[in-house]
Design a protein around this motif. Structure first.
Motif, PDB file in Angstrom:
ATOM      1  N   PHE A 208       0.845  -1.212   0.000  1.00  0.00           N
ATOM      2  CA  PHE A 208       0.000   0.000   0.000  1.00  0.00           C
ATOM      3  C   PHE A 208       0.869   1.246   0.000  1.00  0.00           C
ATOM      4  O   PHE A 208       0.607   2.207  -0.726  1.00  0.00           O
ATOM      5  CB  PHE A 208      -0.900   0.012   1.233  1.00  0.00           C
ATOM      6  CG  PHE A 208      -1.707   1.284   1.385  1.00  0.00           C
ATOM      7  CD1 PHE A 208      -3.013   1.349   0.931  1.00  0.00           C
ATOM      8  CD2 PHE A 208      -1.159   2.414   1.984  1.00  0.00           C
ATOM      9  CE1 PHE A 208      -3.758   2.519   1.059  1.00  0.00           C
ATOM     10  CE2 PHE A 208      -1.897   3.585   2.122  1.00  0.00           C
ATOM     11  CZ  PHE A 208      -3.194   3.633   1.658  1.00  0.00           C
ATOM     12  N   ARG A 209       1.902   1.234   0.809  1.00  0.00           N
ATOM     13  CA  ARG A 209       2.740   2.436   0.897  1.00  0.00           C
ATOM     14  C   ARG A 209       3.460   2.672  -0.416  1.00  0.00           C
ATOM     15  O   ARG A 209       3.713   3.813  -0.798  1.00  0.00           O
ATOM     16  CB  ARG A 209       3.697   2.317   2.077  1.00  0.00           C
ATOM     17  CG  ARG A 209       2.915   2.390   3.386  1.00  0.00           C
ATOM     18  CD  ARG A 209       3.789   2.293   4.606  1.00  0.00           C
ATOM     19  NE  ARG A 209       2.944   2.178   5.790  1.00  0.00           N
ATOM     20  CZ  ARG A 209       3.387   1.885   6.995  1.00  0.00           C
ATOM     21  NH1 ARG A 209       4.678   1.683   7.189  1.00  0.00           N
ATOM     22  NH2 ARG A 209       2.551   1.798   8.003  1.00  0.00           N
ATOM     23  N   GLU A 210       3.770   1.584  -1.117  1.00  0.00           N
ATOM     24  CA  GLU A 210       4.358   1.715  -2.455  1.00  0.00           C
ATOM     25  C   GLU A 210       3.301   2.333  -3.378  1.00  0.00           C
ATOM     26  O   GLU A 210       3.568   3.283  -4.110  1.00  0.00           O
ATOM     27  CB  GLU A 210       4.764   0.317  -2.947  1.00  0.00           C
ATOM     28  CG  GLU A 210       5.907   0.297  -3.946  1.00  0.00           C
ATOM     29  CD  GLU A 210       5.453   0.593  -5.367  1.00  0.00           C
ATOM     30  OE1 GLU A 210       6.182   1.331  -6.053  1.00  0.00           O
ATOM     31  OE2 GLU A 210       4.390   0.100  -5.797  1.00  0.00           O
ATOM     32  N   VAL A 251     -11.109  -3.457  12.348  1.00  0.00           N
ATOM     33  CA  VAL A 251      -9.857  -4.070  12.791  1.00  0.00           C
ATOM     34  C   VAL A 251      -8.990  -4.242  11.552  1.00  0.00           C
ATOM     35  O   VAL A 251      -9.457  -4.693  10.507  1.00  0.00           O
ATOM     36  CB  VAL A 251     -10.102  -5.435  13.468  1.00  0.00           C
ATOM     37  CG1 VAL A 251      -8.784  -6.161  13.732  1.00  0.00           C
ATOM     38  CG2 VAL A 251     -10.885  -5.260  14.766  1.00  0.00           C
ATOM     39  N   LYS A 252      -7.716  -3.899  11.668  1.00  0.00           N
ATOM     40  CA  LYS A 252      -6.813  -3.893  10.519  1.00  0.00           C
ATOM     41  C   LYS A 252      -5.387  -4.130  10.980  1.00  0.00           C
ATOM     42  O   LYS A 252      -4.970  -3.460  11.923  1.00  0.00           O
ATOM     43  CB  LYS A 252      -6.932  -2.539   9.838  1.00  0.00           C
ATOM     44  CG  LYS A 252      -5.954  -2.309   8.730  1.00  0.00           C
ATOM     45  CD  LYS A 252      -6.106  -0.928   8.189  1.00  0.00           C
ATOM     46  CE  LYS A 252      -5.002  -0.690   7.208  1.00  0.00           C
ATOM     47  NZ  LYS A 252      -4.788   0.664   6.898  1.00  0.00           N
ATOM     48  N   PRO A 253      -4.593  -4.995  10.345  1.00  0.00           N
ATOM     49  CA  PRO A 253      -4.952  -5.955   9.298  1.00  0.00           C
ATOM     50  C   PRO A 253      -5.970  -6.997   9.782  1.00  0.00           C
ATOM     51  O   PRO A 253      -6.466  -6.889  10.907  1.00  0.00           O
ATOM     52  CB  PRO A 253      -3.614  -6.628   8.973  1.00  0.00           C
ATOM     53  CG  PRO A 253      -2.560  -5.755   9.512  1.00  0.00           C
ATOM     54  CD  PRO A 253      -3.179  -5.075  10.684  1.00  0.00           C
ATOM     55  N   SER A 316     -11.458  -5.697   0.938  1.00  0.00           N
ATOM     56  CA  SER A 316     -10.431  -6.557   0.349  1.00  0.00           C
ATOM     57  C   SER A 316     -10.154  -6.179  -1.096  1.00  0.00           C
ATOM     58  O   SER A 316     -11.076  -5.850  -1.849  1.00  0.00           O
ATOM     59  CB  SER A 316     -10.870  -8.014   0.416  1.00  0.00           C
ATOM     60  OG  SER A 316      -9.917  -8.832  -0.234  1.00  0.00           O
ATOM     61  N   TYR A 317      -8.876  -6.287  -1.479  1.00  0.00           N
ATOM     62  CA  TYR A 317      -8.490  -6.088  -2.879  1.00  0.00           C
ATOM     63  C   TYR A 317      -8.962  -7.256  -3.738  1.00  0.00           C
ATOM     64  O   TYR A 317      -8.914  -7.185  -4.956  1.00  0.00           O
ATOM     65  CB  TYR A 317      -6.966  -5.900  -2.974  1.00  0.00           C
ATOM     66  CG  TYR A 317      -6.498  -4.716  -2.141  1.00  0.00           C
ATOM     67  CD1 TYR A 317      -6.534  -3.435  -2.674  1.00  0.00           C
ATOM     68  CD2 TYR A 317      -6.068  -4.871  -0.826  1.00  0.00           C
ATOM     69  CE1 TYR A 317      -6.136  -2.335  -1.912  1.00  0.00           C
ATOM     70  CE2 TYR A 317      -5.674  -3.788  -0.054  1.00  0.00           C
ATOM     71  CZ  TYR A 317      -5.709  -2.524  -0.605  1.00  0.00           C
ATOM     72  OH  TYR A 317      -5.333  -1.445   0.151  1.00  0.00           O
ATOM     73  N   HIS A 318      -9.393  -8.342  -3.105  1.00  0.00           N
ATOM     74  CA  HIS A 318      -9.926  -9.501  -3.833  1.00  0.00           C
ATOM     75  C   HIS A 318     -11.414  -9.333  -4.144  1.00  0.00           C
ATOM     76  O   HIS A 318     -12.024 -10.235  -4.718  1.00  0.00           O
ATOM     77  CB  HIS A 318      -9.823 -10.777  -2.984  1.00  0.00           C
ATOM     78  CG  HIS A 318      -8.438 -11.221  -2.627  1.00  0.00           C
ATOM     79  ND1 HIS A 318      -7.558 -11.731  -3.544  1.00  0.00           N
ATOM     80  CD2 HIS A 318      -7.796 -11.260  -1.426  1.00  0.00           C
ATOM     81  CE1 HIS A 318      -6.421 -12.075  -2.920  1.00  0.00           C
ATOM     82  NE2 HIS A 318      -6.544 -11.792  -1.645  1.00  0.00           N
TER      83      HIS A 318
HETATM   84  C1  PBG Z   1      -3.384   5.409   5.745  1.00  0.00           C
HETATM   85  C2  PBG Z   1      -3.679   3.993   5.445  1.00  0.00           C
HETATM   86  C3  PBG Z   1      -2.799   2.904   5.295  1.00  0.00           C
HETATM   87  C4  PBG Z   1      -3.573   1.814   4.915  1.00  0.00           C
HETATM   88  C5  PBG Z   1      -4.903   2.240   4.885  1.00  0.00           C
HETATM   89  N1  PBG Z   1      -4.942   3.581   5.241  1.00  0.00           N
HETATM   90  C6  PBG Z   1      -1.316   2.849   5.370  1.00  0.00           C
HETATM   91  C7  PBG Z   1      -0.612   2.974   6.638  1.00  0.00           C
HETATM   92  O1  PBG Z   1      -1.173   3.142   7.725  1.00  0.00           O
HETATM   93  O2  PBG Z   1       0.617   2.951   6.542  1.00  0.00           O
HETATM   94  C8  PBG Z   1      -3.062   0.438   4.588  1.00  0.00           C
HETATM   95  C9  PBG Z   1      -3.928  -0.370   3.678  1.00  0.00           C
HETATM   96  C10 PBG Z   1      -3.304  -1.571   3.085  1.00  0.00           C
HETATM   97  O3  PBG Z   1      -2.164  -1.962   3.393  1.00  0.00           O
HETATM   98  O4  PBG Z   1      -3.979  -2.171   2.240  1.00  0.00           O
HETATM   99  N2  PBG Z   1      -2.975   5.690   7.026  1.00  0.00           N
END
Ligand code: PBG
Length: 330
Positions: A208-210, A251-253, A316-318
């Protein structure tokens, strides 16, 4: 008297029986597709490590959203990649910013499709942190309280552009309350907040950051995102967001956090989303490409497990593939 041998297998003997007693069903309208809209892209740009995921120019974004709607997905979640970044992340709240334009374009073309916007500054700051910096004492730190107003301004600009739901992902303390107050004050009291409540400082955000060009220029996000070792704290974060007025939680991931999906659901009873993040997607794609697993079966199992754990919504990207597979199965 002897008991008959318990035969759990009796209910597994045929597809009909298995269907009759299945506890968890997948539905396309519970899936959310994240989309990246870029102010500078002139064509679809592939994202490294994430096959089939692209940074989209505005026109292509609307086409992607149209596909999401046609597949019956529940919503799209928008991330904006601005042409310019600055220390405050001012592109995040500009009324003609990239996300604001994107929301307006999608709502114009597809009024029925729910649009969720990610509210954060990290894609807009030149240092890549999720808030503004306080550099007064030695090494710079993210200034929690100075960031709140900017996040609230960003959320209001999204609502004004037509966003159906705003989703703060910054992890500053107090942002849900501040955003709620600002939305209410500006006439958006019907706009719900989906709070990224338990967002961990995770290695799984790499791709994601990429994609978003949002890796921090120095340090890491451990000062505001959560320590993966802490489960009770995740529940406390969720309860705080609920008390500040969050309508839905996240909740993430997702994959390594099933215990917390269950715990947050039990503690709050609010609608709950699980974010199956970029690195989790990349992992499945890489293994499938290497011939190591059956992608359809693996993705179905993953999404099922997140619903089973307690998620009402899976981001989800899926999502597009999953919706296609679901319609084929009917
Ligand atoms: C922004 C944000 C991020 C993601 C969602 N919103 C990146 C981060 O916190 O570094 C990650 C989403 C993903 O990896 O699919 N803060």
């Amino acid at each position: 008297m002897a008991f008959p041998v318990t035969r759990m297998r009796r209910l597994r003997a045929s597809p009909g029986l298995r269907g009759l007693v299945r506890e968890t069903e997948l539905r396309a309208d519970r899936l959310v597709l994240p989309l990246f809209v870029s102010e500078t892209a002139t064509t679809r740009e592939p994202v490294e490590g994430m096959p089939s995921i692209e940074r989209l120019p505005l026109a292509d974004l609307v086409e992607e959203a149209r596909e999401a709607a046609a597949l019956g997905l529940g919503a799209v979640l928008l991330f904006g990649l601005p042409a310019e970044k600055d220390a405050e992340g001012s592109g995040a709240w500009e009324q003609d910013g990239i996300v604001q334009q994107a929301v307006a374009a999608i709502k114009h073309a597809l009024p029925q499709l729910l649009v969720i916007t990610d509210v954060c500054l990290c894609e807009y700051t030149d240092h890549g942190h999720c808030g503004v910096l306080d550099s007064t004492s030695g090494s710079p730190r993210v200034d929690n309280d100075a960031t709140l107003e900017l996040l609230a301004r960003t959320a209001v600009s999204h609502a004004r552009a037509g966003a159906d739901i705003v989703a703060p992902s910054d992890m500053m303390d107090g942002r849900v309350g501040e955003i709620r107050a600002e939305l209410d004050g500006e006439g958006f009291s019907d706009t719900p907040i989906l709070a990224y409540s338990a967002k961990f400082a995770s290695a799984f955000y790499g791709p994601f950051r990429e994609a978003a060009g949002s890796a921090p220029a120095f340090g890491d996000r451990c000062g505001y995102q959560m320590d993966p070792a802490n489960g009770r704290e995740a529940v406390r974060e969720a309860l705080l967001d609920a008390s500040e007025g969050a309508d839905m939680l996240m909740v993430k991931p997702a994959l390594a956090y099933g215990d917390l999906i269950a715990a947050v659901k039990r503690a709050t009873r609010l609608p709950l989303a699980a974010y199956n993040v970029s690195g989790e997607y990349a992992m499945v794609k890489a293994a499938a490409a290497a011939g190591g697993l059956d992608e359809r079966a693996a993705v179905t199992e993953i999404i099922t497990s997140l619903h089973r754990a307690g998620a009402d919504i899976v981001i989800s990207y899926h999502s597009k593939d999953a919706a296609r597979w679901l319609s084929e199965a009917d």
